[in-house]
Design a protein around this motif. Sequence first.
Motif, mmCIF file in Angstrom:
data_model
loop_
_atom_site.group_PDB
_atom_site.id
_atom_site.type_symbol
_atom_site.label_atom_id
_atom_site.label_comp_id
_atom_site.label_asym_id
_atom_site.label_seq_id
_atom_site.Cartn_x
_atom_site.Cartn_y
_atom_site.Cartn_z
ATOM 1 N N ASP A 23 -23.184 -36.183 24.150
ATOM 2 C CA ASP A 23 -22.878 -35.132 23.344
ATOM 3 C C ASP A 23 -20.837 -35.607 23.120
ATOM 4 O O ASP A 23 -19.773 -35.653 23.662
ATOM 5 C CB ASP A 23 -21.704 -34.289 24.568
ATOM 6 C CG ASP A 23 -21.715 -32.706 24.492
ATOM 7 O OD1 ASP A 23 -21.201 -32.486 23.607
ATOM 8 O OD2 ASP A 23 -21.380 -32.195 25.316
ATOM 9 N N TRP A 32 -24.695 -21.426 16.498
ATOM 10 C CA TRP A 32 -24.711 -22.511 15.473
ATOM 11 C C TRP A 32 -25.180 -22.800 14.138
ATOM 12 O O TRP A 32 -25.371 -23.626 13.111
ATOM 13 C CB TRP A 32 -24.049 -23.468 15.650
ATOM 14 C CG TRP A 32 -22.676 -23.972 16.499
ATOM 15 C CD1 TRP A 32 -21.416 -23.063 16.432
ATOM 16 C CD2 TRP A 32 -21.532 -24.461 17.278
ATOM 17 N NE1 TRP A 32 -20.124 -22.542 17.176
ATOM 18 C CE2 TRP A 32 -20.332 -23.569 17.664
ATOM 19 C CE3 TRP A 32 -21.862 -25.506 18.054
ATOM 20 C CZ2 TRP A 32 -20.074 -24.374 18.920
ATOM 21 C CZ3 TRP A 32 -20.631 -26.434 19.207
ATOM 22 C CH2 TRP A 32 -20.159 -25.883 19.643
ATOM 23 N N GLU A 61 -23.842 -26.456 33.064
ATOM 24 C CA GLU A 61 -23.297 -27.951 32.915
ATOM 25 C C GLU A 61 -21.668 -27.675 33.675
ATOM 26 O O GLU A 61 -20.907 -26.477 33.091
ATOM 27 C CB GLU A 61 -22.998 -28.476 31.325
ATOM 28 C CG GLU A 61 -21.724 -29.299 30.807
ATOM 29 C CD GLU A 61 -22.008 -29.888 29.480
ATOM 30 O OE1 GLU A 61 -22.740 -29.026 28.882
ATOM 31 O OE2 GLU A 61 -21.733 -30.587 29.030
ATOM 32 N N HIS A 88 -15.812 -34.247 31.602
ATOM 33 C CA HIS A 88 -15.368 -32.621 32.040
ATOM 34 C C HIS A 88 -15.118 -33.248 33.443
ATOM 35 O O HIS A 88 -15.296 -32.100 34.481
ATOM 36 C CB HIS A 88 -17.011 -32.001 32.405
ATOM 37 C CG HIS A 88 -17.143 -31.309 31.091
ATOM 38 N ND1 HIS A 88 -17.961 -30.339 30.826
ATOM 39 C CD2 HIS A 88 -16.878 -31.791 30.213
ATOM 40 C CE1 HIS A 88 -18.378 -30.519 29.898
ATOM 41 N NE2 HIS A 88 -17.110 -31.161 28.507
ATOM 42 N N TRP A 100 -24.343 -30.634 16.829
ATOM 43 C CA TRP A 100 -22.843 -30.132 16.669
ATOM 44 C C TRP A 100 -22.149 -31.671 16.217
ATOM 45 O O TRP A 100 -20.936 -31.436 16.140
ATOM 46 C CB TRP A 100 -22.479 -29.196 17.201
ATOM 47 C CG TRP A 100 -22.805 -29.626 19.119
ATOM 48 C CD1 TRP A 100 -21.388 -30.249 20.243
ATOM 49 C CD2 TRP A 100 -23.612 -29.533 19.837
ATOM 50 N NE1 TRP A 100 -22.334 -30.625 20.694
ATOM 51 C CE2 TRP A 100 -23.337 -30.115 20.888
ATOM 52 C CE3 TRP A 100 -24.784 -29.285 19.701
ATOM 53 C CZ2 TRP A 100 -24.000 -30.006 22.487
ATOM 54 C CZ3 TRP A 100 -25.409 -29.566 20.927
ATOM 55 C CH2 TRP A 100 -24.892 -29.659 21.976
ATOM 56 N N TRP A 157 -23.278 -24.643 29.399
ATOM 57 C CA TRP A 157 -21.606 -24.644 29.537
ATOM 58 C C TRP A 157 -21.359 -23.570 29.519
ATOM 59 O O TRP A 157 -21.060 -22.800 27.919
ATOM 60 C CB TRP A 157 -21.430 -25.556 29.025
ATOM 61 C CG TRP A 157 -20.284 -26.128 29.012
ATOM 62 C CD1 TRP A 157 -19.372 -26.261 29.914
ATOM 63 C CD2 TRP A 157 -18.979 -25.296 28.242
ATOM 64 N NE1 TRP A 157 -18.104 -26.104 29.743
ATOM 65 C CE2 TRP A 157 -17.706 -25.401 28.692
ATOM 66 C CE3 TRP A 157 -18.717 -24.631 26.816
ATOM 67 C CZ2 TRP A 157 -16.293 -24.883 27.861
ATOM 68 C CZ3 TRP A 157 -17.805 -24.606 26.150
ATOM 69 C CH2 TRP A 157 -16.213 -24.395 27.003
ATOM 70 N N HIS A 188 -24.630 -35.468 29.592
ATOM 71 C CA HIS A 188 -23.824 -35.735 28.327
ATOM 72 C C HIS A 188 -22.972 -37.286 28.754
ATOM 73 O O HIS A 188 -22.111 -36.826 28.915
ATOM 74 C CB HIS A 188 -23.633 -34.199 28.324
ATOM 75 C CG HIS A 188 -24.113 -33.175 27.416
ATOM 76 N ND1 HIS A 188 -23.516 -31.837 27.241
ATOM 77 C CD2 HIS A 188 -25.537 -33.886 27.809
ATOM 78 C CE1 HIS A 188 -24.439 -31.034 27.021
ATOM 79 N NE2 HIS A 188 -25.789 -32.059 27.847
ATOM 80 N N HIS A 196 -27.939 -25.662 19.225
ATOM 81 C CA HIS A 196 -26.635 -25.366 19.753
ATOM 82 C C HIS A 196 -26.692 -23.517 19.079
ATOM 83 O O HIS A 196 -26.491 -23.355 17.881
ATOM 84 C CB HIS A 196 -25.592 -25.475 19.897
ATOM 85 C CG HIS A 196 -24.076 -25.588 20.894
ATOM 86 N ND1 HIS A 196 -24.244 -23.851 21.303
ATOM 87 C CD2 HIS A 196 -23.927 -26.109 21.125
ATOM 88 C CE1 HIS A 196 -22.668 -24.109 22.220
ATOM 89 N NE2 HIS A 196 -23.586 -26.029 22.162
ATOM 90 N N ASN A 249 -29.309 -24.836 23.567
ATOM 91 C CA ASN A 249 -27.601 -24.780 24.366
ATOM 92 C C ASN A 249 -27.182 -23.216 23.844
ATOM 93 O O ASN A 249 -26.779 -23.011 22.324
ATOM 94 C CB ASN A 249 -26.644 -25.109 23.449
ATOM 95 C CG ASN A 249 -26.692 -27.117 24.509
ATOM 96 O OD1 ASN A 249 -26.158 -27.392 24.729
ATOM 97 N ND2 ASN A 249 -28.234 -27.377 23.396
ATOM 98 N N ASP A 284 -21.361 -33.952 32.180
ATOM 99 C CA ASP A 284 -20.827 -34.763 31.237
ATOM 100 C C ASP A 284 -19.625 -35.719 31.929
ATOM 101 O O ASP A 284 -18.498 -34.912 31.979
ATOM 102 C CB ASP A 284 -20.559 -33.242 30.483
ATOM 103 C CG ASP A 284 -19.994 -33.235 28.789
ATOM 104 O OD1 ASP A 284 -18.940 -34.729 28.706
ATOM 105 O OD2 ASP A 284 -20.109 -33.060 28.352
ATOM 106 N N LYS A 291 -17.587 -27.902 34.370
ATOM 107 C CA LYS A 291 -15.993 -28.449 33.364
ATOM 108 C C LYS A 291 -15.121 -28.191 33.673
ATOM 109 O O LYS A 291 -14.727 -26.952 34.490
ATOM 110 C CB LYS A 291 -16.393 -28.062 32.169
ATOM 111 C CG LYS A 291 -15.312 -28.879 30.803
ATOM 112 C CD LYS A 291 -15.011 -28.480 29.427
ATOM 113 C CE LYS A 291 -13.778 -28.298 29.389
ATOM 114 N NZ LYS A 291 -14.564 -28.543 27.384
ATOM 115 N N ASP A 311 -11.646 -33.927 27.647
ATOM 116 C CA ASP A 311 -12.483 -34.035 27.072
ATOM 117 C C ASP A 311 -12.499 -33.952 25.706
ATOM 118 O O ASP A 311 -12.552 -33.294 24.833
ATOM 119 C CB ASP A 311 -13.720 -32.477 27.769
ATOM 120 C CG ASP A 311 -14.600 -31.893 27.402
ATOM 121 O OD1 ASP A 311 -15.103 -32.894 26.961
ATOM 122 O OD2 ASP A 311 -15.018 -31.535 26.834
#
Length: 385
Positions: A281, A67, A178, A216, A20, A138, A240, A64, A91, A213, A180, A248
């Motif tokens: 990321d 996606w 993950e 996060h 991504w 995540w 990440h 992902h 992911n 990450d 956040k 973020d």
Amino acid sequence: MNEHEILDRLAALEIETPSWGYGNSGTRFHVYPWPGAARDAFERIADAALVHRLTGCCPSVAVHIPWDAVDDYTALGRFAHEQGVRIGAVNPNLFGDDAYRLGSVCNPDAAVREKAIAHCLECIGIAEEVGSTIISLWLADGTSYPGQDDLRDRHARLVESLERVYADLPDGMRLLLEYKFFEPAFYSTDLPDWGTAALVCRRLGPKAQVLVDTGHHPQGTNIEQIVALLLADGLLGGFHFNNRKYADDDLIVGAIDPFELFRIMCEIARAGDGGIALMIDQSHNIEGKIDAMIQSVSNIQTAYAKALLVDRKRLAEAQQEGDVLGAHRILVEAFETDVRPLLAALRERLGVEADPVEAFRRGGYAERLAGERGTTSVESAYESA
Ligand code: RM4
Ligand code: MN
Ligand code: MN
């Protein structure tokens, strides 16, 4: 560590890049299309492979789903292989569907939780098909208003759902969780911090580990300490990389705070190689995708080289003697060292050019890709997929 040992450690460093990161992305205000940006999973993998060819240290690409959804994952894995890379972390996407308005695996509606769990199980199947050993999760789950949902019930649903996912993991596959602290939920987030993620991993079992990450955390959080503690307990599964100023932000790694990156790499270097899935990321909203990715790779290598230069023996002595300033100066001495000659030696060994960003810029790649792919306008950040 002598220079030879440092070079060996540097050469062993592998950094995954995210599919991504190669497509168009933007803020919630607008997506500025980039000429030549990747338009589908195959183009994203091809771009990741180009980054690997230019850097020599990015042999895998995270996907992902949906996606990067395709009809034939074996073919996608084969394509990656032909390009000289492999598919890394898979992911599951548990936020890009109308059903997930109130969450995915924590949703009060059991039918939505089932849908989310089924998607995770599907991703385990995809990972097996492409030969990946990591499911990286995540969650966008949380609540935006006090009273909206019961916090303990949500936690119970989280554990119950993830137990189902965990039970399906084949041998050798890990589940990375993950956390956040906010966004898209603004009052409570179901996996808000490393402590909650670690508690859940403990409940699940040894195949579940925490993923940290950079962006996060609340401002001022000591991320390297989190890394150190999770490593001490065998709970750090992945990291990440990106950089941020406010939240973020997903900026180029080391762009805002290279000293923080160095401090994080010191902990990773101290832990030795292997076991931690290191991934970039970041998303590029106003800059080109591929050279920004290469810049990040280079910044990680720079920070790692400096981290490896820390004189651990002298540092331990200064710490033991209680020499506060002396110990601090030993760390900073490594940070201030010019590691460009070391990185030039590394790149010679890896068979890549001394400045991979320049190699990309001079190599005519951007022009070729822009010519082949054109410029694709997109309506929102994630519609490029
Ligand atoms: C999240 C998180 C995840 C990434 C998504 C796109 O903020 O960082 O790692 O998969 O964004
Ligand atoms: Mn991330
Ligand atoms: Mn993020």
